[in-house]
Design a protein around this motif. Structure first.
Motif, PDB file in Angstrom:
ATOM      1  N   MET A 213       0.850  -1.197   0.000  1.00 45.74           N
ATOM      2  CA  MET A 213       0.000   0.000   0.000  1.00 45.74           C
ATOM      3  C   MET A 213       0.888   1.251   0.000  1.00 45.74           C
ATOM      4  O   MET A 213       1.928   1.284   0.663  1.00 45.74           O
ATOM      5  N   ASN A 214       0.460   2.287  -0.720  1.00 52.57           N
ATOM      6  CA  ASN A 214       1.214   3.548  -0.744  1.00 52.57           C
ATOM      7  C   ASN A 214       0.793   4.453   0.405  1.00 52.57           C
ATOM      8  O   ASN A 214      -0.391   4.746   0.569  1.00 52.57           O
ATOM      9  N   VAL A 215       1.769   4.893   1.205  1.00 53.45           N
ATOM     10  CA  VAL A 215       1.534   5.934   2.218  1.00 53.45           C
ATOM     11  C   VAL A 215       2.703   6.914   2.153  1.00 53.45           C
ATOM     12  O   VAL A 215       3.784   6.571   1.672  1.00 53.45           O
ATOM     13  N   ARG A 216       2.470   8.123   2.641  1.00 49.69           N
ATOM     14  CA  ARG A 216       3.533   9.144   2.586  1.00 49.69           C
ATOM     15  C   ARG A 216       4.551   8.974   3.708  1.00 49.69           C
ATOM     16  O   ARG A 216       5.736   9.216   3.527  1.00 49.69           O
ATOM     17  N   THR A 217       4.050   8.621   4.899  1.00 47.14           N
ATOM     18  CA  THR A 217       4.958   8.555   6.059  1.00 47.14           C
ATOM     19  C   THR A 217       4.664   7.339   6.928  1.00 47.14           C
ATOM     20  O   THR A 217       3.524   6.891   7.035  1.00 47.14           O
ATOM     21  N   ILE A 218       5.728   6.834   7.544  1.00 44.77           N
ATOM     22  CA  ILE A 218       5.619   5.780   8.561  1.00 44.77           C
ATOM     23  C   ILE A 218       6.427   6.244   9.764  1.00 44.77           C
ATOM     24  O   ILE A 218       7.531   6.792   9.614  1.00 44.77           O
ATOM     25  N   PHE A 219       5.865   6.040  10.942  1.00 43.20           N
ATOM     26  CA  PHE A 219       6.541   6.463  12.175  1.00 43.20           C
ATOM     27  C   PHE A 219       6.460   5.315  13.179  1.00 43.20           C
ATOM     28  O   PHE A 219       5.369   4.897  13.555  1.00 43.20           O
ATOM     29  N   ILE A 220       7.615   4.792  13.594  1.00 38.58           N
ATOM     30  CA  ILE A 220       7.648   3.762  14.641  1.00 38.58           C
ATOM     31  C   ILE A 220       8.023   4.458  15.942  1.00 38.58           C
ATOM     32  O   ILE A 220       9.139   4.984  16.078  1.00 38.58           O
ATOM     33  N   GLY A 221       7.051   4.497  16.876  1.00 36.80           N
ATOM     34  CA  GLY A 221       7.275   5.208  18.133  1.00 36.80           C
ATOM     35  C   GLY A 221       7.150   4.276  19.335  1.00 36.80           C
ATOM     36  O   GLY A 221       6.935   3.075  19.202  1.00 36.80           O
ATOM     37  N   GLY A 222       7.265   4.853  20.530  1.00 38.31           N
ATOM     38  CA  GLY A 222       7.228   4.004  21.727  1.00 38.31           C
ATOM     39  C   GLY A 222       6.869   4.774  22.972  1.00 38.31           C
ATOM     40  O   GLY A 222       6.381   5.898  22.893  1.00 38.31           O
ATOM     41  N   GLY A 223       7.157   4.115  24.133  1.00 39.33           N
ATOM     42  CA  GLY A 223       8.220   3.164  24.358  1.00 39.33           C
ATOM     43  C   GLY A 223       9.527   3.522  23.689  1.00 39.33           C
ATOM     44  O   GLY A 223       9.828   4.649  23.389  1.00 39.33           O
ATOM     45  N   THR A 224      10.289   2.467  23.443  1.00 45.40           N
ATOM     46  CA  THR A 224      11.579   2.610  22.783  1.00 45.40           C
ATOM     47  C   THR A 224      11.703   1.512  21.739  1.00 45.40           C
ATOM     48  O   THR A 224      12.079   0.390  22.079  1.00 45.40           O
ATOM     49  N   PRO A 225      11.375   1.803  20.476  1.00 46.25           N
ATOM     50  CA  PRO A 225      11.445   0.767  19.449  1.00 46.25           C
ATOM     51  C   PRO A 225      12.802   0.071  19.373  1.00 46.25           C
ATOM     52  O   PRO A 225      12.887  -1.125  19.114  1.00 46.25           O
ATOM     53  N   THR A 226      13.877   0.850  19.650  1.00 45.35           N
ATOM     54  CA  THR A 226      15.216   0.268  19.551  1.00 45.35           C
ATOM     55  C   THR A 226      15.572  -0.602  20.757  1.00 45.35           C
ATOM     56  O   THR A 226      16.670  -1.142  20.831  1.00 45.35           O
ATOM     57  N   ALA A 227      14.620  -0.761  21.700  1.00 46.41           N
ATOM     58  CA  ALA A 227      14.830  -1.730  22.794  1.00 46.41           C
ATOM     59  C   ALA A 227      14.723  -3.160  22.267  1.00 46.41           C
ATOM     60  O   ALA A 227      15.190  -4.104  22.908  1.00 46.41           O
ATOM     61  N   LEU A 228      14.117  -3.331  21.098  1.00 49.83           N
ATOM     62  CA  LEU A 228      13.998  -4.662  20.492  1.00 49.83           C
ATOM     63  C   LEU A 228      15.373  -5.166  20.045  1.00 49.83           C
ATOM     64  O   LEU A 228      16.262  -4.373  19.741  1.00 49.83           O
ATOM     65  N   THR A 229      15.517  -6.495  19.989  1.00 48.95           N
ATOM     66  CA  THR A 229      16.757  -7.074  19.453  1.00 48.95           C
ATOM     67  C   THR A 229      16.807  -6.836  17.943  1.00 48.95           C
ATOM     68  O   THR A 229      15.795  -6.492  17.326  1.00 48.95           O
ATOM     69  N   VAL A 230      17.975  -7.057  17.353  1.00 47.77           N
ATOM     70  CA  VAL A 230      18.135  -6.906  15.901  1.00 47.77           C
ATOM     71  C   VAL A 230      17.141  -7.810  15.165  1.00 47.77           C
ATOM     72  O   VAL A 230      16.475  -7.392  14.209  1.00 47.77           O
ATOM     73  N   GLN A 231      16.997  -9.062  15.646  1.00 44.88           N
ATOM     74  CA  GLN A 231      16.088 -10.013  14.982  1.00 44.88           C
ATOM     75  C   GLN A 231      14.634  -9.547  15.091  1.00 44.88           C
ATOM     76  O   GLN A 231      13.872  -9.620  14.112  1.00 44.88           O
ATOM     77  N   GLN A 232      14.252  -9.076  16.272  1.00 44.57           N
ATOM     78  CA  GLN A 232      12.870  -8.605  16.461  1.00 44.57           C
ATOM     79  C   GLN A 232      12.587  -7.384  15.599  1.00 44.57           C
ATOM     80  O   GLN A 232      11.520  -7.265  14.985  1.00 44.57           O
ATOM     81  N   LEU A 233      13.545  -6.477  15.557  1.00 42.07           N
ATOM     82  CA  LEU A 233      13.388  -5.264  14.756  1.00 42.07           C
ATOM     83  C   LEU A 233      13.252  -5.640  13.272  1.00 42.07           C
ATOM     84  O   LEU A 233      12.416  -5.082  12.552  1.00 42.07           O
ATOM     85  N   GLU A 234      14.042  -6.622  12.848  1.00 40.61           N
ATOM     86  CA  GLU A 234      13.952  -7.056  11.448  1.00 40.61           C
ATOM     87  C   GLU A 234      12.583  -7.665  11.156  1.00 40.61           C
ATOM     88  O   GLU A 234      12.014  -7.460  10.074  1.00 40.61           O
ATOM     89  N   THR A 235      12.026  -8.423  12.099  1.00 42.07           N
ATOM     90  CA  THR A 235      10.695  -9.017  11.908  1.00 42.07           C
ATOM     91  C   THR A 235       9.648  -7.925  11.695  1.00 42.07           C
ATOM     92  O   THR A 235       8.795  -8.021  10.815  1.00 42.07           O
TER      93      THR A 235
END
Length: 384
Positions: free
Chosen positions: A53-75
């Protein structure tokens, strides 16, 4: 425009809970995070059934998104890439705490087209960071900015909070100067709000949280506006400053009153005719998302009256103000028909300025914004 412009995705995990934060957040736990990610994927797939789907913006917020492991973030990122056309996405932001990035995480973000990072710096003072319950240090800020820039991510925003416990005007000025020395293209700033169910709220109720006086808070805001301007950051919204072309496109979706998805625990979305808020507690969110993909706690129907009010509240947060021409096009009614007396009163008070095609807040109006917004509530009988 009725199409969905933007996507907000909430990752509620933190390594530590800050003393002032009332967002939906939980201590990081690997198994719980895995369960959450599966539920989140199911929620996204329920709303977005097509691919790319086309969207102009995506924002991953939190919490702390970077608290996830590399594997979780990749998922998470690979599911986003499956559902949304990242080549068409103009701005892809992730929120992060200084010190949270490894080279692997930055490489992963680059690989999936993340082109903007919002850093929760809050203050350039190690003691005050401890008071806030933050686990990063000022050195982490410099290291993280340097790491991101080395990997080509230059669209970096810093978040600062002012009117902190025991903070003087001079202290804020010093913290702001250090933020300016980084020469980053975007700055978001907020006066500290004491929210219920936070550590600071408990201390405040016991009289153990000395806040700066109101006049100092106003001075800090004035210094903020002047310093940002001197450093080439123009104010484009009450709390936000940017170099030209680096305004947050995602946040402008909110202030332009455009539609967006909100995915994750406690997230809010705005779709034609309704706003919805998701379940906040994690076990309940996970259970409902896995059951039917719609973990919604409540839906507010947004009729024409509510749309008009929100157009004014949200639009007036922008320094560009609200266009009378666009307002009439959108609602089939002129702003003067609905708000002539309110606009006149606010202009007379010096809180609002009016031009041929727009109304906008004055400098005094920015400080008293909530009082200004109240004047744009409509009687139920006005709009049918």
């Amino acid at each position: 425009m009725t199409s969905i412009q933007s996507v907000y995705i909430h990752i509620p995990f933190c390594q530590q809970i800050c003393h002032y934060c009332d967002f939906t957040k939980f201590f990081y736990n690997e198994q719980l995070a895995n369960d959450y990610i599966e539920a989140l994927k199911q929620e996204i797939s329920t709303y977005v059934q097509e691919e790319q789907m086309n969207v102009r913006t995506i924002f991953i917020g939190g919490g702390t998104p970077t608290a996830l492991t590399v594997q979780q973030l990749e998922t998470v990122l690979s599911h986003i890439a499956q559902k949304f056309n990242l080549d068409a996405c103009e701005e892809f932001t992730i929120e992060a705490n200084p010190g949270d990035f490894s080279k692997e995480k930055v490489e992963l973000l680059r690989a999936y087209g993340v082109n903007r990072v919002s850093l929760g710096v809050q203050v350039f003072d190690n003691e005050m960071l401890k008071t806030l319950g933050r686990i990063h240090t000022v050195k982490d800020v410099y290291n993280t900015v340097s790491l991101l820039q080395n990997y080509g991510i230059r669209n970096i925003s810093t978040d600062l909070i002012y009117a902190l416990p025991n903070q003087t005007v001079a202290h804020f000025q010093d913290s702001l100067a250090k933020a300016m020395d980084l020469n980053l293209p975007h700055l978001s700033t907020y006066a500290l709000q004491i929210e219920p169910k936070t550590v600071f709220y408990q201390r405040y109720k016991k009289g153990q949280l000395p806040r700066p006086p109101q006049e100092d808070e106003v001075k800090m805001y004035d210094i903020l506006k002047a310093t940002a301007e001197e450093n080439g950051l123009h104010q484009y919204e009450i709390s936000n400053f940017a170099k030209r072309g680096f305004e947050s496109k995602h946040n402008l979706t909110y202030w332009n009153n455009d539609f967006y998805y909100g995915f994750g625990a406690g997230a809010y979305g705005y779709l034609p005719g309704k706003r919805y808020g998701n379940i906040r507690p994690l076990p309940a969110y996970i259970k409902q998302a896995k059951k039917n993909g719609k973990p919604v706690l409540h839906v507010d129907v947004i009729g024409k009256k509510e749309q008009i009010e929100e157009e004014m509240f949200l639009g007036l947060r922008r320094m560009a103000g609200v266009s009378k021409h666009q307002f009439a096009d959108k609602f089939g009614l002129s702003m003067d028909q609905l708000y002539r007396s309110s606009i006149k009163e606010l202009v007379d008070r010096g809180w609002l300025m009016e031009e041929e095609d727009k109304v906008a807040l004055t400098e005094e109006g920015k400080i008293l914004a909530n009082e200004v917004f109240e004047r744009f509530l409509l009687e139920d009988t006005v709009i049918h």
